[in-house]
Design an enzyme around this catalytic site. Structure first.
Site, PDB file in Angstrom:
ATOM      1  CG  HIS A 153      36.281  20.579   7.647  1.00  0.00           C
ATOM      2  ND1 HIS A 153      36.352  19.644   8.654  1.00  0.00           N
ATOM      3  CD2 HIS A 153      37.550  20.739   7.189  1.00  0.00           C
ATOM      4  CE1 HIS A 153      37.616  19.262   8.808  1.00  0.00           C
ATOM      5  NE2 HIS A 153      38.362  19.914   7.932  1.00  0.00           N
ATOM      6  CG  ASP A 157      33.663  18.153  10.096  1.00  0.00           C
ATOM      7  OD1 ASP A 157      33.265  18.363   8.931  1.00  0.00           O
ATOM      8  OD2 ASP A 157      34.818  18.405  10.476  1.00  0.00           O
ATOM      9  CB  SER A 196      40.524  17.529   7.644  1.00  0.00           C
ATOM     10  OG  SER A 196      40.833  18.412   8.686  1.00  0.00           O
TER      11      SER A 196
END
Length: 262
Positions: free
Chosen positions: A5, A35, A109
């Site tokens: 992402h 992911d 992230s």
């Protein structure tokens, strides 16, 4: 290694090193289901972080999260491992998260979660936050063992080629354990076996209770789905089941979804 992402939809990707250098990166492969994404840069003097064995992690182990929260590069926060094997959160298609209370915020992230020896134990990927922003001490990272399994396929094929076992399953509940006369608290009950699937060829039957796969205990249906989803097409799977109160050992070879649909 980073999250899917983080780079999804990007036209250009740059990686900034700690000394301020910016390197142009290309995408080697990406897997939205877990992911995970692998990027490549050209540089003569880079050293990779050493990898830990995330299967040996324990609740209470100290962790350090490194990332870029709110644009504050090279931010480091510390905490402990709060839980292991978190699934069913609906964050990713395949979940087996390390939960930590090290502060993870928007921008973390794709960053590293390391132990006190500086070894990589996971990739920070998600948080639970009050009102959708900010840290409340519940963050999640993808275990490095899982990332490495996926990375091998992403580097080789540019994608993850997942196979299928061909079963419909459910968690072993106390009621089902009692009905089967089993003194077990965790496991997976096979509800249905798809015809001509890898499972049917291996001899799996409806009503079988799966207790182990490749020597590892099977705690839940989501955990078993992760185990199968991380295996390549053609991989051998040693399965231990309880059938009519007796332990049986079966061998399955993971098949391609297309092959099973024929």
């Amino acid at each position: 290694m980073t999250n899917h992402h983080v780079i999804e939809g990007a036209d250009e990707i740059a990686i900034t090193l700690h000394d301020g250098q910016q390197l142009e990166a290309t995408i080697v492969g990406s897997d939205p289901e877990a992911d995970v994404a692998i990027l490549k840069v050209e540089h003569d003097n880079l050293t990779h972080v050493p990898f830990a064995d995330s299967s040996k992690l324990r609740v209470g182990d100290f962790t350090i999260a490194i990332g870029n929260p709110f644009g504050l590069g090279q931010t480091v926060t510390s905490g402990i491992i709060s839980a292991l094997g978190r699934t069913g959160l609906g964050i990713e298609g395949y979940e087996d998260f390390i939960q930590t209370d090290a502060s993870i915020n928007p921008g973390n992230s794709g960053g590293a979660l390391v132990n006190l020896r500086g070894e990589l134990i996971g990739i920070n990927t998600a948080i639970l936050a009050s009102g959708g922003a900010g840290n409340v001490g519940i963050g999640f990272a993808i275990p490095i063992n899982m990332v490495r399994e996926l990375a091998d396929q992403l580097i080789e094929y540019g994608e993850v080629r997942r196979g299928m076992l061909g079963v419909i399953m459910q968690n072993l509940t106390p009621e089902l354990a009692g009905a089967f006369g089993l003194d077990m608290h965790q496991g997976v009950v096979i509800s249905q076996v798809i015809e001509d699937s890898a499972a049917s060829k291996a001899g799996l039957k409806a009503g079988d209770v799966v207790s182990e796969i490749n020597g590892f205990p099977v705690k839940s249906a989501s955990a078993m789905r992760n185990m199968v989803g991380l295996m390549r097409v053609g991989a051998k799977m040693d399965i231990v089941v309880i059938r009519d109160g007796e332990k049986k050992e079966l061998v399955a070879y993971i098949e391609d979804e297309i092959e099973q649909s024929i």
